[in-house]
Design an enzyme around this catalytic site. Structure first.
Site, short mmCIF file in Angstrom:
data_model
loop_
_atom_site.label_atom_id
_atom_site.label_comp_id
_atom_site.label_asym_id
_atom_site.label_seq_id
_atom_site.Cartn_x
_atom_site.Cartn_y
_atom_site.Cartn_z
N CYS A 223 -18.22 2.97 22.07
CA CYS A 223 -18.83 1.79 21.45
C CYS A 223 -18.46 1.38 20.03
O CYS A 223 -18.67 2.44 19.18
CB CYS A 223 -20.28 1.57 21.60
SG CYS A 223 -21.25 0.37 20.99
N HIS B 289 -27.55 -5.68 19.69
CA HIS B 289 -26.69 -6.53 18.56
C HIS B 289 -26.96 -7.88 18.92
O HIS B 289 -27.36 -8.52 20.04
CB HIS B 289 -25.47 -6.22 18.35
CG HIS B 289 -24.26 -6.90 19.36
ND1 HIS B 289 -24.43 -6.29 20.84
CD2 HIS B 289 -23.66 -7.68 19.23
CE1 HIS B 289 -23.52 -6.99 21.43
NE2 HIS B 289 -23.11 -8.00 20.45
N CYS C 145 -21.65 1.69 17.54
CA CYS C 145 -22.22 2.76 17.07
C CYS C 145 -21.77 3.48 15.87
O CYS C 145 -20.64 2.72 15.44
CB CYS C 145 -21.94 4.03 18.22
SG CYS C 145 -22.95 3.85 19.67
#
Ligand code: ZN
Length: 362
Positions: A71, A189, A74
């Protein structure tokens, strides 16, 4: 809240917003060998409607549903650098590597193939990513109110910053949540767009507000708010400074507007008390949305703010949250009437939607 700015390897700006001043220093260096990207966005005006359409062909190569251990939102870990160089963060904002609009897009001819009726321009603006938490496996609705308050401060900060960029005409913070909405990264997000034009929806809303103001001498949203609170049939939640209600002409199977009681043009104009109060009220709304079908609700949350240069005295900041999910597993598609003619057909009345949301237990 503490704000720290930095730069990613390819020159993009990154800004950390920490809940408290005693958070660890945010000075990690981006170690990636990342070439500077050249966005080639452009906008063209549809001569039949007068509305701008953006083209950003370079976005085709963007990251699509990576495995969780890759990801890009992250925090970085040793050997696995991400978009965020730090090993932890509270809220972080950075420029999108695959933006729909960007500063520094090269100039373009002012028409398409010399057709004078089709205006064309470089897609200059700015697109940012806002990570709400470093925890990959949570959601906005599960954040503590103190974190939501940091997110509100970050949105306000970015609105002020993007409003000041030459060419940006309207700033739009939003969250897309859920695969059904087309989200390509599941990390919690949102995004902030700085558009190089006033959006068609905002233009129509400002025209309606101007008409109402001229004939009644009062702001349209203020009268809607007073009437909704008096009727109560569509109200989902109320607090000292905000009311959340299903609009009387809701388009979507689930739709809630979160409106401040005081007329303000945008997020930076909110007081500390209004920001704290929003955090609690919005979480209560999101808990009801997730409880509605007993599964995390895919939704779009869209902030309506005044444009940079027009309608600032007419606009009334508010958040519109809506979902395309009409049952736990059935999507509403934007089919012939909606997509072809812009006429929404809702299977439920706004009063029924409000009743279902009020009946949820969370
Ligand atoms: Zn993640």
């Amino acid at each position: 809240m503490r704000r720290t700015t930095g730069e990613l390897a390819d020159g993009r700006e990154i800004i950390y917003f920490d809940d408290t001043p005693d958070a660890p220093p945010r000075d990690a260096v981006d170690t990636r060998d990342l070439p500077r990207a050249q966005p080639l966005s452009e906008v063209r005006r549809d001569p039949l409607t007068g509305e701008w359409v953006a083209m950003a062909a370079h976005r085709q190569t963007r990251t699509y549903k990576p495995p969780a251990d890759l990801c890009p939102l992250c925090p970085s870990t040793p050997g696995k650098p991400t978009e965020i160089p730090e090993s932890s963060y509270d809220v972080v904002v950075f420029e999108n590597r695959f933006p729909s609009f960007a500063e520094g897009v090269p100039d373009l001819p002012s028409t398409v193939d010399g057709m004078p009726m089709v205006a064309r321009a470089a897609g200059r603006g700015r697109c940012e990513v806002v990570c709400f938490t470093s925890d990959h496996d949570t959601s906005f609705g599960s954040l503590p109110a103190s974190r939501v308050r940091t997110v509100v401060d970050a949105w306000a900060d970015r609105t002020t910053a993007l409003n000041a960029i030459p060419g940006v005409e309207q700033v739009f913070p939003f969250e897309n949540r859920g695969e059904e909405i087309g989200v390509t990264l599941s990390h919690p997000h949102g995004q902030v767009y700085g558009y190089p034009f006033v959006t068609p929806k905002t233009e129509r809303m400002l025209a309606a507000a101007a008409d109402y103001q001229a004939s009644h001498g009062r702001p349209l949203m203020g009268d809607i708010l007073a009437a909704e609170r008096a009727a109560g049939t569509r109200v989902i939640a109320e607090s000292e400074y905000w009311t959340a209600f299903v609009p009387a002409a809701a388009r979507w199977p689930v739709e809630v507007h979160v409106v401040p009681h005081r007329q303000v043009p945008d997020l930076p104009a909110l007081t500390d008390a209004e920001r704290d109060d929003f955090a609690s009220l919005y979480l209560a709304v999101l808990h009801r949305l997730d409880a509605l079908y007993g599964r995390p609700l895919p939704y779009i949350a869209a902030w309506h703010q005044a444009p940079v240069r027009t309608g600032r005295d007419l606009a009334w900041l508010h958040l519109e949250v809506f979902s395309i999910l009409r049952t736990a597993d059935k999507l509403k598609y934007l089919a012939g009437s909606e997509s072809g003619m812009g006429v929404w057909v809702n299977d439920a009345t706004p009063e029924q939607i409000a009743e279902r949301l009020r009946a949820t237990h969370n």
